[in-house]
Design an enzyme around this catalytic site. Structure first.
Site, PDB file in Angstrom:
ATOM      1  N   PHE A  87       0.848  -1.180   0.000  1.00 11.37           N
ATOM      2  CA  PHE A  87       0.000   0.000   0.000  1.00 11.37           C
ATOM      3  C   PHE A  87       0.888   1.235   0.000  1.00 11.37           C
ATOM      4  O   PHE A  87       1.907   1.261   0.679  1.00 11.37           O
ATOM      5  CB  PHE A  87      -0.900  -0.021   1.243  1.00 11.37           C
ATOM      6  CG  PHE A  87      -1.796   1.169   1.349  1.00 11.37           C
ATOM      7  CD1 PHE A  87      -2.873   1.323   0.494  1.00 11.37           C
ATOM      8  CD2 PHE A  87      -1.554   2.150   2.301  1.00 11.37           C
ATOM      9  CE1 PHE A  87      -3.699   2.432   0.594  1.00 11.37           C
ATOM     10  CE2 PHE A  87      -2.373   3.254   2.406  1.00 11.37           C
ATOM     11  CZ  PHE A  87      -3.446   3.398   1.557  1.00 11.37           C
ATOM     12  N   SER A  88       0.512   2.244  -0.759  1.00 15.16           N
ATOM     13  CA  SER A  88       1.247   3.506  -0.831  1.00 15.16           C
ATOM     14  C   SER A  88       2.678   3.229  -1.300  1.00 15.16           C
ATOM     15  O   SER A  88       2.871   2.686  -2.384  1.00 15.16           O
ATOM     16  CB  SER A  88       1.196   4.219   0.525  1.00 15.16           C
ATOM     17  OG  SER A  88       1.834   5.474   0.475  1.00 15.16           O
ATOM     18  N   SER A  89       3.655   3.549  -0.498  1.00 14.34           N
ATOM     19  CA  SER A  89       5.049   3.280  -0.864  1.00 14.34           C
ATOM     20  C   SER A  89       5.263   1.784  -1.124  1.00 14.34           C
ATOM     21  O   SER A  89       6.027   1.400  -1.999  1.00 14.34           O
ATOM     22  CB  SER A  89       5.972   3.768   0.256  1.00 14.34           C
ATOM     23  OG  SER A  89       7.313   3.466  -0.017  1.00 14.34           O
ATOM     24  N   GLY A  91       3.051  -0.194  -2.416  1.00 11.95           N
ATOM     25  CA  GLY A  91       2.514  -0.421  -3.756  1.00 11.95           C
ATOM     26  C   GLY A  91       3.498  -0.001  -4.837  1.00 11.95           C
ATOM     27  O   GLY A  91       3.637  -0.664  -5.859  1.00 11.95           O
TER      28      GLY A  91
END
Length: 104
Positions: A87-89, A91
Site C-alpha cells: 500500500f502507498s510506498s 505499492g
C-alpha cells in the site's frame, strides 16, 4: 506460495502484520508470508533509488528479493508462486519489484 507484504510510508512490518487477517489465512492454508521493513525516509521504500530500479544492484528491492530467495531455499517454497502486494510506498515497491525482478 510466498506472499510479500509491503507496508506504506510511515508504517513498519509489525504494524502491517498485525493490521490484516493474512497471518491467520497463511497458518490455515500453509503459505509463507514475508513482512520486510525499511528504515529509510520516514519508513518509505527506496523506489527512486537507481540500485532498487536495477536488477541485482542493491537497494531495498534486492533486500526483499534476498528474503524471498531465503524462504524458497529454507522452507522449500514454490519459486513459481511468489506474490507481492503493498500500500502507498509498498505499492510503488511492488511495481519496482515487478519491473526489476520479473524472474522472482
Amino acid at each position: 506460495m510466498n506472499d510479500v507484504q509491503l507496508h506504506p510510508c510511515g508504517g513498519n512490518a509489525q504494524q502491517w502484520f498485525s493490521g490484516t487477517r493474512l497471518p491467520q489465512y497463511a497458518d490455515r492454508h500453509g503459505f509463507i508470508l514475508i513482512y520486510p521493513s525499511t528504515p529509510h525516509m520516514s519508513n518509505c521504500w527506496d523506489v527512486q533509488n537507481p540500485a532498487s530500479l536495477t536488477h541485482g544492484a542493491g537497494g531495498d528491492a534486492l533486500g526483499i528479493v534476498s528474503m524471498v530467495n531465503y524462504a524458497i531455499d529454507r522452507y522449500g517454497a514454490d519459486r513459481d508462486r511468489v506474490y507481492v502486494m503493498g500500500f502507498s510506498s509498498g505499492g510503488m515497491m511492488t511495481n519496482v519489484l515487478a519491473g526489476s525482478y520479473p524472474d522472482v
